[in-house]
Design an enzyme around this catalytic site. Structure first.
Site, PDB file in Angstrom:
ATOM      1  CB  CYS A   2      -0.913   0.006   1.237  1.00 31.59           C
ATOM      2  SG  CYS A   2      -1.885  -1.500   1.443  1.00 31.59           S
ATOM      3  NE  ARG A  49      -7.115  -3.676   1.947  1.00 33.69           N
ATOM      4  CZ  ARG A  49      -8.141  -4.430   2.332  1.00 33.69           C
ATOM      5  NH1 ARG A  49      -9.349  -3.908   2.420  1.00 33.69           N
ATOM      6  NH2 ARG A  49      -7.963  -5.696   2.647  1.00 33.69           N
ATOM      7  CG  LEU A  50      -2.090  -3.926  -4.277  1.00 31.13           C
ATOM      8  CD1 LEU A  50      -2.827  -3.585  -5.571  1.00 31.13           C
ATOM      9  CD2 LEU A  50      -0.597  -4.098  -4.560  1.00 31.13           C
ATOM     10  CB  ILE A  52      -2.148  -8.333  -0.985  1.00 33.05           C
ATOM     11  CG1 ILE A  52      -1.686  -7.334  -2.042  1.00 33.05           C
ATOM     12  CG2 ILE A  52      -1.305  -9.600  -1.006  1.00 33.05           C
ATOM     13  CD1 ILE A  52      -1.739  -7.840  -3.456  1.00 33.05           C
ATOM     14  CG  ASN A  75       3.885  -0.030   2.065  1.00 35.56           C
ATOM     15  OD1 ASN A  75       3.386  -0.895   1.357  1.00 35.56           O
ATOM     16  ND2 ASN A  75       4.979   0.631   1.721  1.00 35.56           N
ATOM     17  N   GLY A  76       2.994  -3.125   3.437  1.00 32.28           N
ATOM     18  CA  GLY A  76       3.833  -4.316   3.428  1.00 32.28           C
ATOM     19  C   GLY A  76       3.040  -5.590   3.625  1.00 32.28           C
ATOM     20  CG  ASP A 100      -0.854  -8.357   6.779  1.00 31.94           C
ATOM     21  OD1 ASP A 100      -1.889  -7.748   6.430  1.00 31.94           O
ATOM     22  OD2 ASP A 100       0.193  -8.356   6.103  1.00 31.94           O
ATOM     23  CB  SER A 369      11.618  -9.917  -7.438  1.00 34.50           C
ATOM     24  OG  SER A 369      12.706  -9.346  -8.120  1.00 34.50           O
TER      25      SER A 369
END
Length: 591
Positions: A2, A49-50, A52, A75-76, A100, A369
């Site tokens: 986020c 917000r993303l 997830i 964020n995270g 979370d 990644s």
């Protein structure tokens, strides 16, 4: 994943809702799925917000927990949140969501600062304690998630990007001369807490800062990895180290599959990303989405590594996506990629990650990644010369630094000269710290905890989050890094560098990928600046904005314009691209 922001005042002035809204909106690309703000008296917070984990609105932020009197923006991702939730439930805590975010709040309420070592993941969060008025700011062990700051005696402002800080207004945008020296000499690495702007700072990685209601604060580093081997470690064979490492890497990639949406992999075809794919396949992942990018060749230098990514994709039967970017499309998107940088970053692969993230985000929200493996396991060319060097500091500087202090004094105009050789002083102090047993270990510690944070990690965060894509980096699992720190240097330098990782990977992935020449994210058009690229950088450095700023001496620029390919740094970078990138980035802040 986020974007977060906020401001706290200490002089009785209420926080401006307009300011919080402007900062929050500036973070929209990091969190395209939802937006929220919290403003109460002298405290304001914003969140983009993303979605997830816990896709419902129950995990919307800012998250307010009335039972504990805590409010958070976060964020995270906390990968072990299900285990922590179960433990906290056993201690009597009740949860209103399945995500979370709430777990962090309950953990802080239960354990305070002792909660931080329990968190496995990447995170930047800010908590407001209503009863005490305190503000708690925390950044993860490797600074994977950013946290920028602007402060005075009367306030502190925070955000996930430097641009969101500026959106709040009234920030000193003048150039920090020490940071500029770092940028020019240390391949654009500007260590925390500095940024290139005097008015913006960043919370260092692995740091917790507690700000009292009156504005006074304390700050401490809550995690410091050791780079020393015990006598038992020294006696282990390469095979034994491979056993230990493989177990840790298996756990690291498994942790990073914790998600309520599908997870893919950015597959370059190198050892690192190929190993991630292999480990996920080993754990039963089928139909895994993998993504590779390539560019046009230039100056007889290949612009893609598809032959290796194809090999891995075919070997494991992944759902593979090859993305080829023509040169004109790369140039068209360069301004947007530069604008997406929270700080100026010179590595050519920024545009690669930017365009790759654009395409990946069309079909998926989360990827793993391979960033970090070279710094953690000794994969770069400057590590072997350090072994047995009579002057490790000089050897490191000669291999890594783009320019000498003397050269910088002839290239920058006098108003921008630093008072001392900032980068050399920083590296010398870091090399002199206890806890690293040889020169290679000292360099690995520096690169893992400083260079990695403010170059590769920042690059991946900025370019992926420009498109609302979350990138997870298993080689920066803190337990993997703690184990790597114990492995004697000779095992890391073996087999042409990164030896211990290569030998571990041999148990999982095809040898053809392991034994190939070391590759980079190839973007040759930016290394050999010609044609329209040369005109673009000339225009930027000759613009009225550049002249008014007056960073560089004109005779130095003229030399670069006349023969760009004659001015290549020890890290194979273009001096012209570096100075042009800085000017281009500064101009995005003024647009």
């Amino acid at each position: 994943m986020c974007g977060i922001c906020g401001e706290v005042t200490f002089n009785g002035t209420p926080v401006s809702a307009e300011k919080i809204n402007a900062m929050t909106e500036r973070l929209s690309s990091r969190g395209p799925d939802a937006s929220g703000t919290f403003i109460k008296g002298n405290v304001g917070m914003g969140h983009r917000r993303l979605k997830i984990i816990d896709l419902s609105d129950a995990s919307a932020q800012p998250f307010i927990d009335k039972s504990t009197g805590l409010t958070i923006v976060f964020n995270g991702c906390i990968y072990n949140y299900p285990e922590l939730r179960q433990e906290l439930t056993g201690l009597g805590h009740k949860f209103a969501s399945n995500g979370d975010t709430e777990v962090i709040l309950k953990a802080w309420a239960e354990w305070g600062q002792d909660a931080l070592p329990r968190l496995q993941g990447m995170f930047a969060f800010v908590i407001h304690e209503e009863n005490s008025g305190r503000i708690i700011m925390v950044r993860d062990r490797f600074g994977i998630k950013p946290l920028y700051l602007n402060e005075s005696h009367n306030h502190i402002r925070f955000a996930s990007t430097l641009q969101a800080i500026l959106a709040g207004g009234d920030v000193d945008r003048s150039i920090d001369r020490a940071a500029l020296h770092h940028f020019m000499s240390w391949h654009a690495v500007v260590p925390a807490p500095r940024t290139i702007l005097k008015g913006v700072r960043k919370l260092p990685a692995a740091t917790v800062r507690i700000i009292e209601a009156d504005g006074t604060s304390t700050e401490r580093q809550y995690w410091t990895p050791s780079f020393e081997s015990s006598s038992a470690d020294q006696g282990r064979s390469e095979s034994e180290w491979c056993d230990l490492l493989l177990d840790k890497l298996r756990e690291a990639v498994k942790r990073r599959m914790v998600c309520d949406v599908p997870v893919g992999v950015l597959l370059s075809g190198g050892v690192d990303s190929s190993l991630i794919v292999g480990l996920l396949a080993e754990q039963g992942q089928s139909g895994l989405a993998t993504y590779s990018i390539g560019f046009e060749d230039a100056n007889d230098e290949k612009g893609n590594e598809f032959e290796y990514s194809d090999l891995i994709a075919q070997h494991y039967g992944t759902n593979h996506h090859k993305i080829h970017i023509p040169s004109d499309e790369m140039m068209e998107n360069l301004p947007s990629a530069i604008a997406a940088m929270s700080e100026p970053m010179v590595s050519y692969d920024n545009i690669g990650f930017y365009l790759l993230s654009r395409e990946v985000s069309k079909s998926i929200k989360v990827v793993q990644s391979g960033q970090g493996a070279d710094e953690v396991f000794g994969g770069y060319h400057w590590y072997p010369p350090l072994q047995g060097s009579p002057s490790p500091l000089e050897t490191y500087v000669a291999s890594f630094f783009d320019r000498s202090h003397k050269a910088i004094s002839h290239q920058l105009n006098p108003d921008y000269h630093a008072d001392r050789n900032e980068s050399l002083a920083f590296v010398a102090e870091h090399f002199g710290r206890p806890g690293a047993e040889d020169a290679v270990a000292k360099a690995l510690r520096l690169d893992t905890n400083v260079m990695l944070v403010d170059d590769p990690v920042k690059r991946v965060d900025n370019m992926t989050m420009a498109w609302g894509l979350e990138a997870r980096v298993p080689f920066l699992d803190h337990e993997v890094v703690e184990l790597a720190g114990r492995i004697p240097s000779q095992f890391k330098l073996a087999h042409g560098g990164k030896g211990i990782l290569k030998e571990t990977a041999r148990r999982v992935v095809p040898a053809a990928v392991i034994d190939r020449p070391k590759g980079y994210f190839p973007v040759p058009a930016l290394k050999y600046i010609q044609g329209p690229y040369l005109q673009m950088v000339k225009d930027a450095l000759s613009s009225q904005a550049a002249k008014d700023r007056g960073l560089f001496q004109q005779d130095y620029l003229d030399q670069l314009f006349a023969a760009p390919s004659d001015h290549i740094t020890p890290l194979r970078g273009s001096e012209l691209w570096q100075v042009a990138l800085l000017e281009l980035w500064l101009q995005t802040l003024e647009a």
